[in-house]
Design a protein around this motif. Sequence first.
Motif, PDB file in Angstrom:
ATOM      1  N   GLN A 298       0.822  -1.216   0.000  1.00  0.00           N
ATOM      2  CA  GLN A 298       0.000   0.000   0.000  1.00  0.00           C
ATOM      3  C   GLN A 298       0.848   1.253   0.000  1.00  0.00           C
TER       4      GLN A 298
ATOM      5  N   GLU B  17     -14.636  -2.408  -4.370  1.00  0.00           N
ATOM      6  CA  GLU B  17     -13.765  -3.526  -4.012  1.00  0.00           C
ATOM      7  C   GLU B  17     -14.214  -4.888  -4.522  1.00  0.00           C
TER       8      GLU B  17
ATOM      9  N   ASP C  60      -7.804  -5.566  -5.044  1.00  0.00           N
ATOM     10  CA  ASP C  60      -6.616  -5.120  -4.347  1.00  0.00           C
ATOM     11  C   ASP C  60      -6.762  -3.653  -3.936  1.00  0.00           C
ATOM     12  N   THR C  61      -6.686  -3.397  -2.622  1.00  0.00           N
ATOM     13  CA  THR C  61      -6.919  -2.041  -2.111  1.00  0.00           C
ATOM     14  C   THR C  61      -5.984  -1.023  -2.750  1.00  0.00           C
ATOM     15  N   SER C  62      -4.714  -1.397  -2.851  1.00  0.00           N
ATOM     16  CA  SER C  62      -3.752  -0.453  -3.422  1.00  0.00           C
ATOM     17  C   SER C  62      -4.050  -0.212  -4.887  1.00  0.00           C
TER      18      SER C  62
ATOM     19  N   ARG D 159      -6.738  -0.375  -6.347  1.00  0.00           N
ATOM     20  CA  ARG D 159      -7.960   0.404  -6.513  1.00  0.00           C
ATOM     21  C   ARG D 159      -7.635   1.901  -6.468  1.00  0.00           C
TER      22      ARG D 159
ATOM     23  N   ASN E 155     -13.738   3.440  -0.551  1.00  0.00           N
ATOM     24  CA  ASN E 155     -13.314   2.599   0.545  1.00  0.00           C
ATOM     25  C   ASN E 155     -11.846   2.195   0.456  1.00  0.00           C
ATOM     26  N   CYS E 156     -10.982   3.182   0.321  1.00  0.00           N
ATOM     27  CA  CYS E 156      -9.559   2.893   0.293  1.00  0.00           C
ATOM     28  C   CYS E 156      -9.060   2.743   1.723  1.00  0.00           C
ATOM     29  N   ALA E 157      -7.812   2.267   1.835  1.00  0.00           N
ATOM     30  CA  ALA E 157      -7.293   2.011   3.175  1.00  0.00           C
ATOM     31  C   ALA E 157      -7.000   3.339   3.875  1.00  0.00           C
TER      32      ALA E 157
ATOM     33  N   SER F 241      -9.631  -7.422   6.909  1.00  0.00           N
ATOM     34  CA  SER F 241      -9.295  -6.041   6.584  1.00  0.00           C
ATOM     35  C   SER F 241      -8.502  -5.304   7.657  1.00  0.00           C
TER      36      SER F 241
END
Lengths: 316, 302, 497, 319, 350
Positions: free
Chosen positions: B263, C19, C214-216, C218, C232-234, C349
């Motif tokens: 990330q 997501e 994949d959160t990143s 996205r 809804n990102c980290a 998560s």
Amino acid sequence: MPLLEIKNVKKYYSTPRGLLHAVDDVTMNIEKGKTIGIVGESGCGKSTLGKTLIRMEDATAGEIWFDGQEITGMQHHEFRKMRMKMQMIFQDPYSSLDPRMSVYQLIAEPIQTYKLAQGKKDLEEKVFGLMEEVGLAKRLSNSYPHELDGGRRQRIGIARALSLDPEFIVCDEPVSALDVSIQAQILNLLMDLQKDKDLTYMFITHDMSVVKHISDDIAVMYLGQVVEKAGFEELFARPLHPYSKALFSAIPVPSIHNRRERILLKGEITSPVNPKPCCRFAARCPHAEDICRQTEPKLRDMGNGHFCKCHRAGEV
Amino acid sequence: MSKITTPAMVKLNKKTKGRHKETGNTPMQEGLKRLRKNKTAMAGMIIILFLIIIAIFAPLIAPYGYQEQSYTEVRLGPSLQHLFGTDHLGRDIFSRCVYGTRYSLPIGLICTLLGLVIGGGLGLVAAYFGGRTDNIIMRIIDIIQAIPSILLCIALVAILGNGMWQLVVAITAGTIQGMTKNVRAAVFMVRNNEYVNSSKSIGVSDFQIMIRHLVPNAVGIIVINAVGVVATSILTISSLSYLGVGLVAPTPEWGAILAEGKQYMAVAPHMVYFPGLMIAITVVAFYLFGNGLRDALDPRLK
Amino acid sequence: EEGTSGESLSDEILTVAIEAEPNTLVPDVTFLGNHISAILRLIYEPLVIQDVTTMEATDNGLVTKVENVDDTHIAITLREGVKFQSGKEFTTADVQYQFEQGIRGGRSDFYYMWDPENNEIIDDYNMVLALHTPWAQATELLGFDVYLAVDSEVLGAAGGADATVQYLENAGTGKYRMTEWVPGQYIMLERNEDYWDKDNMGYYAGYKFVFITDTSARAMSVQSGDADLALNCAVSDYSVYDADPSVQAMVLESGNSSVLFLNSGNGGPFADERVREAVYWLLDIKSIKEVGISGLGKYVDTTISPLCPMWDGIAQNETKEVDVEKAKALLAEAGYEDGMTVKARINNSVTAVLSMIQEQLRVGGIEMEIEVAETQVHFAALAEGDYDLYISTQQCGYYSEAVRTTDGYTYSFSDVFGGCGYSNEEYAEICQRALTTYDVTERKEAYAQLQQHFRDHYVSVALYTTVNLEVARKDLENINLYGIGIVDLSNLRSTGE
Amino acid sequence: MVKYIIKRILYIIPVMFGIIVMVFIMKAVTPGDPVLELLPLTATEESKENLREELGLNDPIIVQFGKYVVGVLHGDLGTSYKTKQPVLSEVAERLPNTIILAVWALFIAQIIATPLGIWAAVKQNSAVDNIIVVFTMFGASVPNFWLALMLIQWFAINLGWLPSMYNGSLISWILPISAILVGSIAHTARAARTNMLEVIRQDYIMTARAKGQKEGTVIFKHAFRNTLIPVIASIGSALGSLLGGSLIVEQIFAVPGVGKYISDAVSARNYPALQGGIIVIALLCCIINIIVDVLYTVVDPRLKTTFMKSSKKRVKEAV
Amino acid sequence: MAENSKLLEVKNLTVHYETDEGIVEAVNDISFHIAPGEILGVVGETGAGKTTIARSIMGLLPKPPAHVISGSIQIEGQEMLSDKPESKGFFDFAQKRARSADERRLERIYREIRGKKISMMFQDPMTALNPVLYVGDQIAEVIKIHENVSEAQARERAGEMLELVGIPADRYKEYPHQFSGGMKQRVVIAIALACHPNLIIADEPTTALDVTIQAQILEMLRDLQKKFGTAIMLITHDFGVVAEICDRCMVIYAGEKVEEGTLEDIFDNRVHPYTVGLFDSMPDMYDNSLRLKPIKGLMPNPMDLPSYCSFYDRCSVRCDACKDGAPVLREINRGHFAACSAAAGRGEVE
Ligand SMILES: Nc1ncnc2c1ncn2[C@@H]1O[C@H](COP(=O)(O)OP(=O)(O)OP(=O)(O)O)[C@@H](O)[C@H]1O
Ligand SMILES: Nc1ncnc2c1ncn2[C@@H]1O[C@H](COP(=O)(O)OP(=O)(O)OP(=O)(O)O)[C@@H](O)[C@H]1O
Ligand SMILES: [Mg+2]
Ligand SMILES: [Mg+2]
């Protein structure tokens, strides 16, 4: 009584292309203490015959009598005792020895397999005895095959075969991978051993001068069949089968004086897969007639212990 | 043309002549000797040994605990205090990578070993007995092979759950088919050698032939393949970690460190470069070692 | 120029990265996930709208009036002139059908308190909804996803509660209608040109939702310009996107709070109040907030968050300092001087925060083993009480089952949503009062008691209010939340930059 | 040849049956009750029991298996727990993307890697060789999810050249394909190099040189095809890792493929989808392997003539 | 013999293989020549260095590990070995560049020569043909390289060559594996002869074949040699083959030439104890004596050759003088050379 009686032995392999007649109806007797030479072109079934006799391959049909006992039908544990009396020496001294075993281990293996030695000492004695017998220096016992030359390796092979004190040894082209100077050493050794131990050999080769030198009787094979058989002098003096004739005439002789007339065969050896019921040599035979292409000849006694499988034997 | 002297001749003075005459070297010893001379293999081996040492002495080497967090120093770049920088929780990435050798490496090795025993056994039996036995075993292997191994791993982890031994089982399952095929091929090659016939003609039993002749002679080829399998297993572990079916936090498995760091790729690239580098170095080390091993044991490629 | 009339609407289609692909876009099922609600709420509209700051229901949804008649009856008046995309008018019959189906299917967790058989339909626009028991927050419930207005004819044709379709065609009243759903690839919405409120038409011509797990990846899709908005990102990466000049990182207070639930009902260590207190003293909540959500939320003390009108105004967590010695002493007192091992359950998560908690507990001698499982399995395990602790992010305790835990309802998964098995008569009594008292002052008092009890007995450890992080291209504005953490995309505009 | 192909196709049957047995067992031994996945947590015991009956979960395992096999034979891979849609149609929709991803990666890898490996082998021990060897070594050593994210960072964000995710356009295939391509290139190039080293030691290469042929022609006319044969033979195993790689890459680049479908199914315990996905992927593997085998026989005349049986007549003539 | 009548002249050729185990002294200071139309037999045991000599002439030594240490190879008067010294070390770039430039120049010349002036047939016909190309095309290839002909013409010529070696031209489009060993060897011969070279180097052309096939092949070689007047360097370890077709013969032992002469010289008047020993080792078809007289011992390891006569350890007529240094090749009769001090004395007496 002959040591080994072979009656109508057949060995067929099933291959994707059909039934391969590697050995087809071979009958012969081998007398004790004698050497029978088997000659013939590559792929004519010489090795297969040898392997079938000592039951490394099971015969498709036929009987093999060894020392008065029929062996093809024997159970494996019964045969174990027989196996000790029938050994084999292989063609290629380079691939027939496990490269990861030392000379000592190689020679000891058969003795250990049959538990013939009592204790380490006894084993050692036996191994060193064998090494001496075949002319290997004691200091080589820790060497590995790749460190040795072909001749010495073949001596190991011979020692392995001798270790079980056999009566009959199939020698499958034991010298064809060796240079002449080494070949002579091995041939001498084999002949000496035969004299000393009253061994019986089946000597497979395609080198005519070698087979003549060492054999008492010679059988010529063609496509799985014995086409001619006689004592060595008789055969060389008076070959009857056209194939034998061509074979003998093709041998290059290391002499510039005895130039002979060659009989050159046309074409190549045909496939042993599903052969037709006719003379198998007919396709290449210079004297072939219609009968040769239609019926299969029988192995006929031509007198003087001379057998020939040809319709026209004696005619031409 | 006049007589020349090549560098090799200069190096090789007469004294060393004749040293090949020494006897009593097994082919294995000869191979090892050649291996020792093979620079790439040695490089690979040194790296692997180095990693093993790191794994054993991780607590002594790592300056911090792998889970020690320091919230005042999050995502710092590499510095003297933190060789590889710190992660988003202020953990020392160097220490985590050091402890990480305790996961990827042993798991990779254990899986390969297990695969070798199971797959190797199957391959040996298939190759030696041939015919129907071979057919049955190979058909089963065909079935396994039709499923990509990572998929197989994921499915197995789904069934078995997360955890160390589950992971080992899953990865091992993925290696079996390749192992079986390789061992089978290797044994096939050996089986056709005349010395197997020679032993048969003497009357040595099938089992003895397998144990005494086939396995020792096929071992070289098998080991070469196995080394490659270690490399792919290590990659698989990290992929599984990425997919969230690997080892659980805060296990400092390299793949997991990488997955956590991804990330922050843009702001703290060290978080992905170092664990990535560790994986790559380890895998490369095994490849180097494997290649060298092949060169050393297979004279054809010299 | 305010975009209120038709001429200035944009003909651009926005690409929104979410997501996961929805299982279904039929609203009348269990909670689907916020990312899916974001799509749903473009197509369907709620009866009431929950105010994001006060958490209270307002009547500017599809009803013009919502009123408590008595403890078990709520009168509503529907907005007139609201049309479904199918052209049919929205009437009380639709509401009634939906309540009946909701009860029949038993599919939603939010229907069981209603008693639709006793609903009274006055005319097409007026009706009275009946409850089985008093329920003080019932009006707020009407703002939830499961009560989004659905065309009863379309739903009925699809099988009502038994519907197995993935979406209903033109069954919503919303500003957008679904035109295309390529499985696995995208969902396409286009502007509903017949929207009932001509003054508030959707600004963009359509939305294209794509699914990036994949959160990143996205968020990166916005950075690279391939998507206009990533939902809804980290939150922990806020600084990453905030630092990127090409995108805007939008932080929205969702009103949800994060609580570490300690299971005191499974006979495990947390049955002992001292152990729970020890955990409280071990946790460095400030750091967790700083690192876990980039310091963006607020501290919470109990399941009632500071955003909630029922909050008692006390925020001990804000000033609390970690006290390892005290924690150790408490643990020793409870008989755990040699430490202990507890099992934590998570569903993926929240690993970073969990790692921190794990490490902080470790310092006090509590080894925490983490068990990861996917949502369904996770909940099933929670329902069986097979856990010692877990983190949950959930709505303000206002509606929360955490409060309800001991309220006497036979609620089959009482242990699930913050259940943590804590129960005693006193607590049950306060909960009951808090939930059923309609009088605001009395209710507030009950809630204050509740919170005090929570604090006194360390029922669980509350951490912080969560925020939503959406990464959007620079010029997007008007991204809002509905009161319950769902992104409202219906009013998006461009600043024209 | 046709006979051979038919034989190979028939050979799929036992393999696929094995796969079906396997996925069935897989589900049978997995802990967890599918009914719990299907119904909300609030569902009553009765409705659970009804559903069990409906799904045939109360039948003896053999009957269940029989039903499953019959279903599969009729093209019924079950209904996805998640979407309630037939698995077959869901998989069918996603399959083309996975095929595109895997097959293109396979194809490009062959095109790039084989010459690369051959080049390295020809220049053995030179700088070129070392560079290629090092590249292949590292290429085979980086995890592909890492590579995928790096590619996005470099090419989509920093350079802005390529889309960071799949959007249906041709250009958006570049990054996903590249992400699985690198490892594949590395493996293939290594294989090609090893094979080439072996081939250029063969006598027929020496014969070609002895004809006075140029070195380049020797390599391309004589060595190339002989090198290709074992490389093609290894495509089968390369495919497995490519499909495995696509599983991850599809997730990162949002490519709607079977890999992503399956991994979603795994995390949601969506067994029908998982089973169906595996069956389809396995079938794909089998089919591509057949194609490879056929290709193999075409490239290798030793096999071609055995299967075409055209030589028989000729041999007779010659005798 | 006049200089220009030598088709091939090899002088003092020394070739080493540098391996990890050590330096293999494969060929040591060998000189010989071949005249046009002549058949020279080269006889020696395994590892004597026969193939190495042949490859040196063709410029096809595998480098590394092979190094030509010294000597000269002239093909029709053209020097084929580089006179630039090898580099002394890794950093000797100038030398390296000069050497490789020279080698490239020679390689260009060699390309013209190979297949056109000199052809080579390799030891094993089973592996000498490319398994994936039509046999006919493999013949046509060499024609296309050296003669300015069209594709069709080359094919036609290749077909003719097939007929010439006794294979029907309609088998042009078949692969090597469809041919038997003898037929493959004929194809190899056809390739070698396709451009009517002046010299064919045949490395054990019949060792892998059966006697009957060997006879066919030898017969054919001899016929074609007569027809085209090609010179042949025939490598073999079988004196029978030499007797069959050669004009002259030389015997190689441990990389050295020990005896050379006409067939009469070698077969009837051999003098070198090694040659004598070889003949004695062979079972004689016309003599039935039971024991053979092998040469005792083994050929020395080429990695560890003695500084004196390499045959000394096995020699039956050795004397102390033999240990003093390498024996010198002496001409015993006109054209009959032997490298043995003892034999040289005897030769002079005769
Ligand atoms: N295990 C086997 N399976 C199938 N065919 C076989 C097998 N072993 C031998 N053959 C075939 O049987 C025939 C005879 O083979 P064999 O090895 O006995 O010949 P040979 O006379 O010993 O030849 P060579 O002189 O080359 O050793 C050959 O055509 C061979 O291909
Ligand atoms: N590539 C190589 N690397 C190292 N040593 C080699 C190489 N090629 C040949 N040799 C060695 O050089 C010596 C001469 O080999 P060469 O092949 O010329 O012998 P030969 O007379 O042709 O033998 P054969 O009759 O077996 O063909 C042998 O000792 C051999 O081991
Ligand atoms: Mg044989
Ligand atoms: Mg040679």
